[in-house]
Structures are given as C-alpha cells and as structure tokens.
Write an enzyme that holds these catalytic residues in place. Structure first.
Site, mmCIF file in Angstrom:
data_model
loop_
_atom_site.group_PDB
_atom_site.id
_atom_site.type_symbol
_atom_site.label_atom_id
_atom_site.label_comp_id
_atom_site.label_asym_id
_atom_site.label_seq_id
_atom_site.Cartn_x
_atom_site.Cartn_y
_atom_site.Cartn_z
ATOM 1 C CE LYS A 576 -1.911 -1.652 3.856
ATOM 2 N NZ LYS A 576 -3.342 -1.521 3.721
ATOM 3 N NE ARG A 577 1.599 6.644 -2.320
ATOM 4 C CZ ARG A 577 1.524 7.702 -3.122
ATOM 5 N NH1 ARG A 577 0.804 7.658 -4.228
ATOM 6 N NH2 ARG A 577 2.185 8.809 -2.840
#
Ligand SMILES: *Cc1c(COP(=O)(O)O)cnc(C)c1O
Length: 842
Positions: A576-577
C-alpha cells in the site's frame, strides 16, 4: 449482508459468439468474437492501423493491434449503449474523480467481453503469446492509490450492473511516478505512459469547453432589470474530451470514462501572433497545457498549490458544462438537471462543483438563486475519505480569490444563507457558527472544501461502517446534528473481475469447476465454498493454486527485487502507499524482533516466512522515504545472514502498481492491515487479499471491522488498540517512552536499528525514524508493538496446521461477497443516486 443487485439480462457476448460462428464476412472481421475473426482483425490492424509487416512486428506492435481489435468490439457496444441511454432518457451517474487508477485495460476487457480464450488462440496461431503481449501495456497510473482505484472499480461495476454512467476526470500527461529503488532509497522517474500511444482512448476534438481562470467580476443590471454578474477572466483554457470505453462483464453495456486535457485557446495564439508577440503566445500555450501535465503524487492535499486548484476547477467545469450540453442535445430544460444527472464527488477534490454548478445555472442560464440551489443540492452526493482534520482540503482565501473570483462570491452567498439557517436552528451558538462556516477564520482565512461539499449535497457518505460512524462524531459532527438524514455509509468494494478472474486465473478455474461461473457477477454465491472447506481433496487443490501463485510472485521478485523466495514459506505481504499511519515500521519492528530472537537462540524453531513489501512514498514525505530505506536495509542484512536466511527473508517489490498487484494479492497467505485504529477510512487492499484467500492480521480499523464480522472472529488475527482507546490515550497524554522502558525486547530492537547495525555502521540514517517513535510516535506504533508480536506468534501456530489454515483461507474467499464493488454500487444506485439499469441490445 444486503442482496447483490441482479442484472436484467445477460450473456450478450455469447449471443454474438454464436451469430458470428456461421460465416466470416467483413463485419465479422471487424467485430466477430470467434478466434478466426479476431486473428484476421489483428492482422489487419497490424497492416492498416500500425503499418507493420508481420515479419517486422514486435510484441508491442501485436499488443497495439490486439488492443485495437478488442476496442472495435467494444465500440460497437459503446455506440449501442449511448443510443440506448439517449432513447430511454435515462438518468446518468456522473462520477467525478480527480483520479482513476485504471490499471492495464487489455486483460480486463478480454475478461469482460468473454474473449480471453479466443484471443489466446488467435495470437497463438499468429505465433504470439497472450501473456507476453499483455505485459507490453503501459498502465495508465492516473491515481495515487486506494481512492483512484476505488473509482476504477466503481466504473467496472456500473457497467456490469448496466447503469448509465460517465466517469469524469483528468487526462494527466504524466501519471504517478515510476518508483526505482537505488541503494535502498526510492528514486522517482517520470511516468511517460503516453509515449508509445494509447489505443484505448478516442479523442473528441469537437467536445471541448472553455475554462476561465483569474481576472475579476463585473456586476451589472440586464435589460429586464435583473442583477447579473459577468466574469472577466485573466486567461482561458480549452478542455478537450478523451473517451475511454468501459466494458461491463457479460453485458453489452459499455460506458464512458471521459478525461479532460488542457490546451491553449487557438484564437489567443492568433491574436498574439498578429500583434507580433509570438513568444507570448507560445508561453500562454505552455502555461495552459500545464494544467493537466502531471498528477500530484501525494495521498493528501497539496497545501496552497494554485495549479492543483486549477486542475480541480478545470475538470469539474468541463464535466458540468458537458452535462448541460448533453441536456441541451436531449432537449431537456435545465430545470430538470437533477432528474437527469446524479453527480458524485469522490472526496473534496471535485467539490468546487457545488459553486460551479451554481455559477452555470445562475450566471450562464439565468436561473434565480433558490431554484439553482435546489437543483444543486439534489444533484450532488459527497463521499468523504478522511477523518484526519489536517487532511481535509482547504484553500487560502487570497489564492482562491485570485484564481476563482466569481466562485468566491458564490461561496460567500451560499455561506450567508447557510449560516442564517444554522443560527435559526441553534440560536446563540456563535462558536458552532464559526466551526461550520465555509470560511475558516482561525489564522489565515481559508475555504473549507469539505464544508462546501457537505452543504451542497443531499447525501454524505463514509466508506466503511466505522468510518461513517466516526465522521458523524468528529469532523462532520455539527453537520450531522443539523441534517442527520443526509449521512449514510457505503462500505467500499473491489471488482472480482479484475482482482480475481484476471489476477488469479488458477483460482478462477477452481471456482468455475466447483460453483459454475455465476459467482463472478453474484459473489454471494461464493458462500457455497463453505461446504468445500471441510473437503480434504478440495483443500489440496486450493493449496496447489495458492502455491502456483506464490511461485509466480517469487519469479517476479527474483527478477525485480533480486531476492530468492521459497513458495513453501508463509508469504506475509504488506503493500500500500507508504504512510506513517499505515505503520509499515510496525512490521519492521516485528521483523527485527524475529531476527534478534533467531540470532540469540539459533535452535528456535519458527515456520519460515517471507516478508514482502511494496508501495510508493510521496516524493516530499521525508519519514515515508526513510521507512522505505529502513525496509531495504533490514532486507539486505537479513537476506545475507546465513544464520537466519533459511527461516526468514525480506523483499521490497519496486513500483507497486495495478499491474504487479495482479501478481501480489493472489500470492498472499497473510494480509497485513495494521494501521492505527481510526485512521484508515476503509482500505480496499484488505478486500483484494480476502477475496484471494489470504488471512488478515489487522487492527479494528476501516473495513477490517466488517471483514472480521463476515469471515468470523476465529478466522481473523486481531490485535491492537481500538479507535476509542487511541483517542483516550492521546487525550490523556501518550508517552511512548513508557512502552520502551517497560519492554526490554522493544528497547533492544530500537537500539539495534539506531546503532547502525542495518546500515553499515551509519547511526544517523534511521535516527529520525527512531527519534520520532520514541519521542512522539503520533500513530502509536510502540503502544501496539507487544500486542502485534503476540498476535504474530498466534499466526505461526495457526500456520503450522496446514489443513486448518487452508480451511480458513477458503472461508475468507467464501465470505468475501460483501466486498464486491457490485454490492457497493447497487447501494449507491438505490440509496443515493436513484438510478436504474438499462438493458443494452446490440
Ligand atoms: C488496492 C490498491 C491500493 C489501495 O490499497 P490499501 O491497502 O487499501 O491502501 C493502492 N494501490 C494499488 C495499486 C492498489 O491496487
């Protein structure tokens, strides 16, 4: 769980298939669904669209030719779809989003058209391989992460559910940067996604609108004695439509993604040219084109960037003008705008639309204020994506006034009426009035976009049950007290077409063999798998699929991260970011803890694990970039240490995007969803993992709460503070030092990182990370550390019982139906948009 909306009719693709089977006429070659027709179409496109002899054609040429052949088949459906909507005068959903993270189109379009086998065969006959050719596609990365990917999943579901819909957004020339890892650090490389052309888009030069920017307003009285306002802009930019067809699964519906590209207004150039100021004209042209040049690579609002506000206004104005134009074409009076369009604001990025629709209706179409306001309110719905007050978008008033002088006047007028309403409802409560105002007055004056979106919408939704509850109790509490009926929840979802059928063909095959194919449009049917969880032969097939997926990812990681992984190990994945609230560093603390335990106690038996990370950091986000370096530093040390590397390894997959997400989600045994409770609005990665049979270790945050409810608490690894506890600890004064003092192992782990052990003796490089954790720790990493470590030990124990782990894995997929974007979109249609399906015939 609410019921999955059913489509009115289906299987158009198969109807076409049988019709095309008989003979091969010209039209069949152009649009036929049989391998022979497709093969000929690819050959023709190679020759007549690309201008290449087969002997000279590269894989990319074949990709382009196949894409064009597939597009032909979609355009036939697209035209029928447009005609159907026009004939039936249907209400249309307009999904406004500054980001659409579409991912590669070819594979998804083949799945949705039912053309995969035909394409594979056609290409094989031409001496090509479909997988190699699909890998040639440069994905349109026109989004940062979850929010943009949500918009893309929703477009897929809208088309699949046969709902009239247009996605409106920005055609960024450069999407999210490509991430390279150099010496463990993130390096950003420009994403030149259009460099080799884009076969999926169709430019519509005749669909273009003028967008004013800057300048001033003039108030005057018209010939009938009405007060009017004229906006005299400083400059004008032209927005041109680029359309991408969005094919629904197993239906003829093919909707539109309409992205706007900015260019200079030609007449301006000529004028400058005539007066001899050629260079001024060139400069104007460059400045105008800047508006859609690049996506802001930040997950959170860009503070005070005028260009960002220009982007937002540009695409929103183009889109609303386009809706008015469509209304005019249909001969529908503007008073009926809200009966024909449901406009959804994906976060506050398009919320200037509230003021812009007012401007268009009042200034351009001559409606009176109250009539225009009624239309505006009925038209808009607002989806909130964040609870962090600092992540709510605001614009400094002077900058806003300079760029959008007329909109500032309109916002003042909306605010005046709105605050009068607040005062009437809550007399003698000026503190409340100040809190709710569209203009924030603490410090510098700022325009509060979330307030504008809320005041201008008839429905306001959060994106998971917990998030919607917290919204009503925190950032939008005052608004909830005023209009409780406007607040609802719409838990996010993901499309099972891309994230299961396309990404996990092995599992798709097993599901089809076991359940038939209906689950792909009615994921509630996955529940029938529960019966198979107790079947040892089925479990063995399930494991074989998972292992093949792990091998596929291991191959990718060998090439792209230069790490060798064993597919028999537990694959523990966190992609994920990179963000402090998502707490990648908590996972690092676990890894270092394990590393130390193994070094201290070589006899320790633990099941071997591969820790796999991926994700981009915003280029200006200092701490996130350090965390990437930390992961890579720990990876380097661990992977090179023979004392541990037969039991643990760490890999960072560079450039996490939709394309490699197809390989990553299906290969997970364990999904890491470890954000600080109350911070992740929903998450959608968590849903993609669940759908693909991963077990989750997670906090009670976002949609994790509902995932755990659906799968059963006994099939979910829960740890950590609740949102309420996090709030209480913060309120009472959180002291991370207490956790360090009280936990010897944690202290040793932090010291090992500080000492430079993972950074060749450099004790400076990770100091900011460690100092942040020990001194302020805004996301309570240390407070959750002990619980996380204990929970990971439970994971180890569970993993050792292979049969039971497989059983739990099957139950995860079986119970993931709620998290289909079809369910989410069905709810939006019924409860917010009041939009109904329209069957498209060819
Ligand atoms: C799903 C997805 C995301 C969102 O992941 P979260 O875990 O919900 O933050 C981000 N990027 C890509 C490429 C995705 O596919």
């Amino acid at each position: 769980m609410s019921k999955i909306p059913q489509k009115q009719s289906k299987s158009a693709a198969s109807v076409v298939t049988s019709a095309a089977a008989a003979s091969l006429t010209d039209t069949d070659v152009r649009t036929g669904m049989q391998p022979a027709a497709l093969r000929q179409a690819v050959k023709d496109h190679l020759r007549y669209s690309i201008g290449r002899l087969p002997a000279m054609a590269s894989a990319h040429d074949y990709y382009f030719a196949l894409a064009l052949a597939v597009r032909d088949r979609m355009l036939q459906r697209w035209l029928s779809t447009t005609q159907t909507y026009f004939d039936l005068s249907r209400k249309v959903v307009c999904y406004l989003s500054a980001e659409f993270l579409m991912g590669p189109h070819l594979g998804n379009n083949l799945v949705n058209l039912g053309l995969e086998q035909a394409a594979r065969k056609a290409l094989a006959e031409l001496g090509g391989d479909l997988d190699t050719i699909m890998a040639c596609e440069e994905e349109p990365g026109l989004g940062n992460g979850g929010l943009g990917r949500l918009a893309a999943c929703y477009l897929d579901s809208l088309a699949t559910l046969q709902c009239p819909a247009i996605g409106y957004g920005i055609r960024y020339e450069f999407g999210i940067f490509d991430q390279e890892i150099q010496d463990g650090w993130q390096a950003e490389v420009t994403d030149k996604w259009l460099r080799h052309g884009n076969p999926w888009e169709i430019v519509k030069p005749e669909i273009a609108y003028y967008i004013n920017l800057g300048g001033h307003t003039e108030h005057y009285r018209d010939e009938t004695g009405n007060d009017r306002v004229r906006w005299v802009p400083q400059r004008v930019v032209k927005g041109t439509a680029y359309d991408t067809p969005i094919q629904g699964y197993d239906v003829n519906t093919c909707n539109t993604l309409r992205l706007w590209s900015a260019e200079a207004v030609e007449s301006f150039d000529f004028q400058a040219f005539n007066t001899g100021d050629y260079y001024q004209a060139v400069e104007d042209k460059m400045i105008s084109e800047t508006v859609t040049k690049v996506l802001y690579p930040n997950d959170e609002p860009e503070i005070g960037k005028q260009l960002r506000l220009s982007q937002q206004y540009f695409f929103v104005s183009c889109s609303l003008q386009d809706m008015l134009h469509l209304l005019d074409l249909a001969g529908v009076p503007v008073e009926n705008f809200a009966q024909r369009f449901a406009v959804q604001l994906n976060d506050t990025h398009p919320s200037i639309g509230v003021a812009e629709l007012m401007r268009l209706l009042v200034d351009e179409r001559g409606l009176d204020w109250d009539a225009a306001w009624a239309i505006t309110m009925q038209t808009f719905g607002y989806t909130n994506h964040t609870l962090l007050p600092e992540a709510l978008e605001t614009w400094p008033l002077p900058m806003f006034a300079e760029l959008l002088p007329r909109h500032l006047e309109i916002i003042y007028a909306i605010n005046q009426r709105f605050l009068a309403e607040v005062r009437a409802r809550f007399p003698n409560d000026e503190a409340r009035v100040a809190r709710m105002s569209l203009i924030g007055e603490e410090g510098d004056k700022r325009i509060r976009m979330a307030h504008l979106a809320t005041v201008g919408s008839h429905a306001i939704n959060g994106v998971a049950a917990l998030h919607s509850d917290l919204l009503k109790a925190s950032v939008l509490k005052d608004f909830y007290e005023m209009w409780p009926e406007r607040f609802i929840n719409k838990t996010n979802g993901v499309t099972p077409r891309r994230f299961l059928a396309l990404a996990n063909p092995g599992l798709r095959g097993l599901l089809n063999d076991t359940l038939g194919e209906q689950w792909l449009e009615d994921p509630g049917q996955l529940r029938q798998l529960e019966a198979e969880a107790g079947n040892a032969a089925f479990r063995s097939k399930w494991r074989a699929v998972k292992e093949a997926n792990k091998q596929r990812l291991a191959d990718y990681i060998r090439t792209h991260a230069k790490v060798e992984l064993d597919p028999n190990w537990l694959f523990d994945i966190l992609v994920k970011r990179i963000h402090e609230y998502k707490r990648q560093h908590l996972s690092v603390l676990h890894i270092v803890t394990l590393y130390r335990r193994l070094k201290e106690n070589p006899e320790l038996t633990i099941p071997p694990r591969a820790f796999i990370f991926g994700g981009k950091a915003a280029p200006g986000y200092f701490m996130a970039k350090r965390i990437i370096k930390l992961i890579n530093a720990v990876a380097e040390t661990v992977n090179a240490d023979p004392a541990v590397n037969t039991r643990m390894k760490v890999a960072f997959v560079p450039n996490f995007n939709v394309q490699n997400a197809h390989l990553i989600y299906p290969a997970a045994d364990l999904s890491e969803q470890i954000s600080t409770a109350g911070r992740e609005a929903s998450g959608t990665g968590n849903m993609k993992f669940m759908l693909n049979g991963a077990l989750t270790i997670g906090t009670l945050d976002g949609a994790n709460v509902e995932i755990r409810e659906e799968v059963g608490t006994e099939n979910f690894f829960l740890f950590g503070l609740t949102a309420r506890e996090v709030e209480r600890i913060k309120r009472e004064g959180y002291r991370p030092g207490d956790y360090v003092a009280g936990n010897t192992e944690l202290r040793t782990v932090l010291e090992l990182i500080s000492s430079g052990y993972f950074s060749r003796g450099d004790s400076e490089v990770f100091r900011p990370v460690i100092d942040n954790l020990t001194q302020s720790d805004p996301f309570l990493v240390l407070a959750d550390y002990a619980a996380y470590i204990t929970c990971q030990e439970q994971v180890n124990t569970a993993w050792q019982d292979k049969e039971n782990w497989t059983r739990m894995s099957i139950l995860n997929t079986a119970r993931s139906g709620k998290f289909s974007s079809d369910r989410a979109i069905g709810e939006y249609c019924d409860e917010i948009w009041n939009v109904h399906p329209a069957t498209v015939k060819l």
